[in-house]
Design a protein around this motif. Structure first.
Motif: not given
Length: 892
Positions: A149-160
């Motif tokens: 949806a966002t086109g974000f790279s992996s560094e902007r999608i963070i696992r918590c």
């Protein structure tokens, strides 16, 4: 599109355009949920819909929900005003899928609204998703959908972990992994790699959570297990205050148009400039702004400041705000001014604030006036307190003293902590907790939320739907028994003598609701009769008849005739209609702040609670009675209209706190009264009969109660009073019309006799005192006397001690006596003023009281005490002889 009002509307309209039903905010008060005291998230009103226990007429919804976080797991009280984001009251924007769409649609909607509608900068956002924990796998599906949806790279999608990205509102209930949208404030070029290093600072700069999208998949049980929900659902929550921060390009929620005007009003009232800092004065102004909103909304919900449950939460919040105003130097009541500003700012979105403006203002002002007196007294008590303990170099307020300040004088523990920080002392909170628990044990505890509805009623409602109620038109009906319940379990039949509950498809029986008791009567079929002792509605629309089989056997599927007891129904009608006229008369007599706070009506009672801070005068009671009876004697028809809620309110109909209304309501015109009500009522005002107020009393802080009678109940009451009056007249041998004069003469004679008795007592005391002076011992130039006397009450003991002190001066006198019933020890100590530097009455009596198993204290020149060991009185009074001149006890 920057104002809070515009953003709220924009959010709701965005989802309405995508087939979501706009659902008005539910009450802040939770119903049938013992796990919560207040609604603390937008999903709480949908909880049963998520678990499948409740079916809605829609599968997509959106709302702006009033929320409070001040109790339980979600308790933000201590951070209010300190951080830029925490509040006790806030609004949560949300969209919900009740088993309809799931992750993909929710994520697409969120991204479209944030970036295309509101125009937020994607470079200032990161997404966190659930990274897995214990037996739960990471939510890689959500991560992939967000990336798409966002086109974000992996560094902007963070696992918590679960702490941050697995959401549940409480210890039990629906829950699931979540994805949070975080936004960077006050940073020129936010780097997503700094997410864990640049958490929000005190001034609001850094990354902060903007929107939480919860993927509801599980229900957590009381034993901690996670069960799958009937269908995966969506629950999102976004604080309106946080959206305003972003769109209004500021750093703190308190600078938004929702809160800054209230902060500025606090600054104006205190004559202090607000500097948007972490300084104590600025914190105080922010606390006042937040607590003013909570105060206004809770009072609008019918909560009044008092000593227990939700009422105590309100009192605690109000008193924290008042205390912060006090420390800012505001000398006069001010909080009512701030809450009225809340009404002005938020009344358009929440009309209940406008409807109850007068009540909100008067309740707030009364509580502040009361607490200012309490605050003054509390500060004085702290200054006078001598029972300090020490921890190193720091003074410690003993737990029992702190509890007395809380329990007797209304000082919440957190306020005592504030005073401790200001005055340099700490509190023995472990002992305080023990005292508090002991009090709760004595009062059998206090409940949180309301009783939970048994699962069986959800199942029956799911299976059979709502009961058809025909009680407005008729007092009898034919119906089919759908289900029978005994001891919480569905059964096939009920035999003679067995108690149980009957669910019928059609009923004329009114189920208890809105303060009206449930109907009573009978259910009959060939060879069987069921006596209905009460009718209740444990689940909205599910009418349950409670009672016992009188004869025969009642079976599921049986055809029955349902008959309401007509005499009881009519008496209830009279009382219920009279409450509407009473409410109108109160407002006419006392003003619009006299708002209904609750009621209870049945065939034999009429109880009406209203907001008020003082007793009614006799003239006001008569005026209220006259207004009601004039409306009754006018004998006008009672008319009912069924119409949309908005139209009813537009026509001036009043709603009451205890009823929650749907989109369509019943509006009743009873004489000059126009109210919303679902109860049963008289056909004409004349049916009510004579109305009479029986009593008026206070039941809680800011709440008073009227009990009254109507119709035959008034006739019975008058006859009972006549009978009592006649009995008194016979005993006094006086005609009933001469009783006032006769009683007055008797009272005067009693006063004269009492005065003579007191005079004779004093003579006896003084005579005994003369003999006691011979027992005095002179030690270091001071006459000391310890003696046991037979007087039996504290007042006489005090008079004797003071008389002996004056005769022996300079002297110290310690007297003891048994109580009149012989079960307690009484002590009184009186010391001449010229020797109180060496001998203090309070110290002497405190030590003596320990000997008799009690405690006490008082002034340096006089003090009293008591104890449970009267047999130890000789040793207690002898204590006075075993003192050094410094006043310390010597070991004997």
């Amino acid at each position: 599109m920057k104002s809070a009002s515009e953003l709220r509307t924009s959010f709701l309209e965005f989802f309405a355009a995508r087939d979501h039903t706009i659902v008005p905010s539910a009450s802040l008060l939770t119903l049938n949920d013992p796990s919560l005291m207040f609604v603390n998230a937008g999903m709480v009103p949908f909880k049963d819909a998520f678990t499948g226990r409740e079916k809605r007429s829609y599968v997509r919804a959106t709302s702006s929900q009033k929320c409070m976080r001040i109790s339980g797991k979600h308790n933000d009280l201590e951070n209010v005003g300190v951080t830029p984001r925490h509040h006790t009251f806030f609004e949560m924007l949300g969209n919900f899928s009740l088993g309809d769409y799931f992750k993909r649609e929710a994520i697409d909607y969120a991204w479209e609204l944030l970036t295309k509608v509101w125009g937020l900068d994607p470079e200032r956002m990161v997404i966190t998703v659930f990274g897995g924990e214990k037996d739960l796998p990471a939510d890689e599906e959500a991560a992939a959908l967000w990336a798409d949806a966002t086109g974000f790279s992996s560094e902007r999608i963070i696992r918590c972990g679960a702490k941050d990205n697995f959401w549940q509102m409480g210890p039990v209930g629906p829950c699931g992994p979540c994805a949070e949208v975080h936004y960077a404030l006050g940073i020129d070029k936010p780097d997503p790699r700094s997410f864990f290093d640049l958490e929000q600072s005190e001034d609001g700069r850094g990354w902060f959570e903007l929107w939480n999208n919860v993927f509801m998949q599980f229900e957590r049980t009381e034993d901690g297990r996670l069960l799958d929900l009937p269908a995966p659902s969506i629950d999102t929550g976004m604080g309106l205050e946080r959206v305003c921060v972003v769109k209004q390009e500021i750093l703190s929620n308190y600078d938004t148009d929702l809160l800054r005007p209230i902060v500025d009003r606090a600054a104006e009232l205190s004559g202090t400039r607000y500097r948007q800092s972490s300084a104590p004065d600025d914190v105080s102004m922010r606390v006042i702004a937040d607590h003013a909103r909570t105060t206004a909304f809770l009072i609008a919900e019918g909560i009044t400041p008092d000593r227990d449950d939700r009422n105590y939460v309100l009192r605690r919040v109000m008193r924290r705000a008042i205390r912060h105003g006090h420390r800012l130097g505001i000398q006069q009541p001010f909080l009512h001014d701030c809450v009225e500003l809340v009404v002005d700012l938020m009344g358009e979105a929440y009309p209940e604030l406008l409807e109850r403006r007068a009540l909100i203002a008067t309740t707030t002002q009364h509580e502040e006036e009361l607490f200012r007196r309490t605050l003054k007294r509390g500060l004085s008590l702290l200054q006078e307190n001598e029972a300090w303990e020490t921890d190193g170099d720091r003074r410690v307020l003993p737990g029992h003293v702190a509890f007395k300040l809380y329990d007797t004088f209304g000082f919440p523990l957190d306020l005592q902590r504030v005073l401790g920080e200001e005055q340099g002392f700490s509190i023995d909170e472990s002992r305080f907790d023990l005292e508090l628990q002991a009090q709760r044990d004595r009062s059998r505890g206090s409940k949180v939320g309301d009783e939970s509805v048994s699962e069986v009623y959800f199942q029956l409602h799911e299976q059979f739907g709502s009961t058809r109620f025909v009680g407005y038109e008729s007092e009898s009906a034919e119906g089919t028994v759908l289900a029978l319940v005994a001891a919480g379990t569905v059964v096939a039949g009920l035999g003679t003598g067995e108690a149980g509950e009957v669910l019928v498809d059609t009923t004329p029986f009114y189920a208890e609701q809105g303060g009206q008791e449930g109907d009573r009567g009978v259910l009959q079929m060939d060879g069987a009769q069921f006596q209905v002792e009460d009718t209740v509605q444990p689940r909205s629309g599910c009418f349950v008849h409670r009672g016992r089989v009188i004869s025969g056997t009642l079976d599921t599927g049986a055809k029955v005739t349902l008959s309401v007891d007509p005499s009881l129904r009519m008496a209830t009608r009279r009382n219920h209609s009279a409450t509407h006229l009473l409410h109108w008369a109160l407002r006419e007599t006392l003003g619009p702040a006299a708002t209904q706070q609750g009621s209870l009506v049945g065939p034999n009672r009429l109880r009406f609670d209203y907001s008020g801070t003082r007793p009614l005068s006799q003239e006001e009671i008569l005026e209220i009675e006259d207004r009601v009876n004039q409306a009754v004697f006018a004998n006008t028809p009672v008319t009912t209209e069924v119409l949309p809620l908005d139209e009813a309110k537009a026509r001036g109909a009043l709603g009451i706190f205890e009823e929650k209304y749907g989109a369509v309501v019943r509006m009743l015109r009873i004489g000059p009264s126009l109210e919303l009500c679902g109860g049963t009522h008289a056909f004409r005002t004349g049916d009510i009969g004579l109305f009479k107020i029986l009593s008026e009393s206070g039941v809680a802080a800011g709440v008073r109660r009227i009990e009254a009678s109507t119709g035959w109940n008034t006739v019975k009451r008058c006859r009972e009073l006549e009978r009592v009056l006649e009995q008194v007249a016979v005993k006094l041998k006086t005609p009933s019309d001469k009783l006032p004069e006769r009683v007055q003469r008797l009272m005067e004679q009693t006063r004269e006799s009492s005065a003579e008795v007191e005079r004779l007592k004093r003579q006896l005391v003084q005579g005994d005192a003369i003999d006691l002076t011979k027992q005095a011992r002179s030690i270091d130039g001071v006459k000391r006397l310890g003696a046991i006397v037979d007087v039996g009450d504290a007042k006489a003991l005090r008079e004797m001690a003071e008389h002996l002190r004056d005769r022996l001066a300079p002297a110290a006198v310690l007297l003891g006596s048994k109580s009149k019933d012989g079960t307690k020890a009484l002590l009184a100590c009186s010391v001449s003023k010229e020797v109180i530097k060496e001998l203090r009455a309070g110290d002497l009596v405190r030590e003596a009281a320990r000997i008799v198993g009690g405690g006490g204290g008082g002034r340096p020149d006089f003090a009293q005490a008591g104890g449970s060991k009267p047999e130890c009185l000789p040793a207690a009074v002898a204590f006075i002889y075993g003192l050094t001149t410094e006043g310390s006890a010597t070991e004997s």
